[in-house]
Design an enzyme around this catalytic site. Structure first.
Site, PDB file in Angstrom:
ATOM      1  N   TYR A  83       0.840  -1.206   0.000  1.00  0.00           N
ATOM      2  CA  TYR A  83       0.000   0.000   0.000  1.00  0.00           C
ATOM      3  C   TYR A  83       0.880   1.264   0.000  1.00  0.00           C
ATOM      4  O   TYR A  83       0.520   2.298  -0.561  1.00  0.00           O
ATOM      5  CB  TYR A  83      -0.996  -0.007   1.169  1.00  0.00           C
ATOM      6  N   LYS A 101      -3.352   8.522   2.269  1.00  0.00           N
ATOM      7  CA  LYS A 101      -4.616   8.380   3.032  1.00  0.00           C
ATOM      8  C   LYS A 101      -4.492   9.008   4.421  1.00  0.00           C
ATOM      9  O   LYS A 101      -5.478   9.554   4.937  1.00  0.00           O
ATOM     10  CB  LYS A 101      -5.024   6.908   3.143  1.00  0.00           C
TER      11      LYS A 101
END
Ligand code: NAD
Ligand code: IMJ
Length: 256
Positions: free
Chosen positions: A156, A163
């Site tokens: 990720y 995020k």
């Protein structure tokens, strides 16, 4: 939930699997009139999907990394709707290499691009929406995020950092726009097989890990995330702002 007489702008529909599309369907079926934006190559998909909505939406191009395109979206929305009640942010992007190489190999340009498209864009959209929402006495903005903002998930990488920035944007925008009765929240979804999950190394095993460990012993689907987002967009959530609502079958509470 009743969205009769409400107008919404939804950014991030690519195809029928998109989480933003689930939010579009849920709010439109509840009576909302929508503007949907697409990124270049998805124009035809969005046109086709829109034929299934109860009211024909306004369909507009928008690359969220281009200020002029964001400006034209709000100009058109003002013309068409005369104001705006809600905005959904469902755009995210990092270069494929940044999602497979070791995190310490993240490039300056890869970092900039992921942050620009996936985090900064929420500020730009909120700024464009605010004057139109003020005309309605307030509004609600929802962004889509992932637990990779707080915990490390394989591959990720820079998206996790983006995020984290997106969730911080939610809190700062909530504080800034709250006095105008504009609420800003995020929904943190569990893993779902959308095009943003395609070609991601180990995605199927992530789905299995969630299924095995989440309190509900299953994965979530886009409709569940869509309904939770619609709640935050609705009057039922009028006391909620600056929040990140976890919609992940409870996975985030687990310790091993
Ligand atoms: P998706 O691929 O359907 O949606 C991502 C969208 O981002 C696409 O519509 C794409 O066109 C758009 N986008 C990318 N770059 C853009 C740009 N420059 N300008 C405008 N739009 C751009 O996948 P999705 O899974 O529905 O993703 C929607 C949101 O949900 C993303 O923020 C994603 O991070 C988040 N999310 C996804 C999952 C998951 O497992 N699928 C889980 C949690 C959160
Ligand atoms: C994405 C990459 C790595 C691990 C991942 C994901 N996990 C999950 C996702 C565990 C759930 C999906 N997700 C939450 C995203 O936000 C995806 C963003 C994304 C996906 C791609 C794939 C294709 C590409 N660029 C991308 N940029 C962002 O080229």
């Amino acid at each position: 939930m009743d969205f009769t007489g409400k107008h919404g702008l939804i950014v991030g529909v690519a195809n029928k699997r998109s989480i933003a599309w689930a939010i579009a369907q849920c709010t439109a079926l509840a009576g909302a009139r929508l503007a949907l934006t697409y990124q270049g190559r998805f124009e035809e998909n969005v046109q086709e999907l829109s034929e299934g909505l109860p009211h024909p939406p306004v369909i507009l191009p928008c690359d969220v990394s281009v200020d002029a395109e964001i400006d034209s979206v709000f100009a058109r929305v003002e013309q068409e709707f005369g104001g705006l009640d809600f905005v959904v942010h469902g755009a995210a992007f990092a270069r494929k290499e940044e999602l497979s190489l070791p995190f310490s190999d993240t490039t300056r340009e890869g970092f900039r691009l992921a942050m620009d498209i996936s985090a900064y864009s929420l500020i730009a959209l909120a700024r464009g929406a605010a004057p139109l929402m003020e005309k309605r006495g307030g509004g609600s903005i929802v962004a889509l995020t992932y637990l990779g903002s707080e915990r490390v998930f394989p591959n990720y990488n820079v998206m996790g950092v983006a995020k984290a920035a997106l969730e911080a944007n939610v809190r700062y925008l909530a504080a800034d726009l709250g006095p105008k009765n504009i609420r800003v929240n995020a929904v943190s979804a569990g893993p779902i097989k959308t095009i943003s999950a395609m070609g991601i190394g180990g995605f199927s095993s992530i789905l299995n890990v969630y299924k095995d460990r989440a309190p509900l012993r299953r994965n979530v689907d886009a409709a569940e995330v869509g309904e939770a987002a619609a709640f935050l967009l609705s009057e039922a959530a009028r006391g909620i702002t600056g929040e990140v609502l976890m919609v992940d079958a409870g996975y985030h509470v687990t310790g091993m």
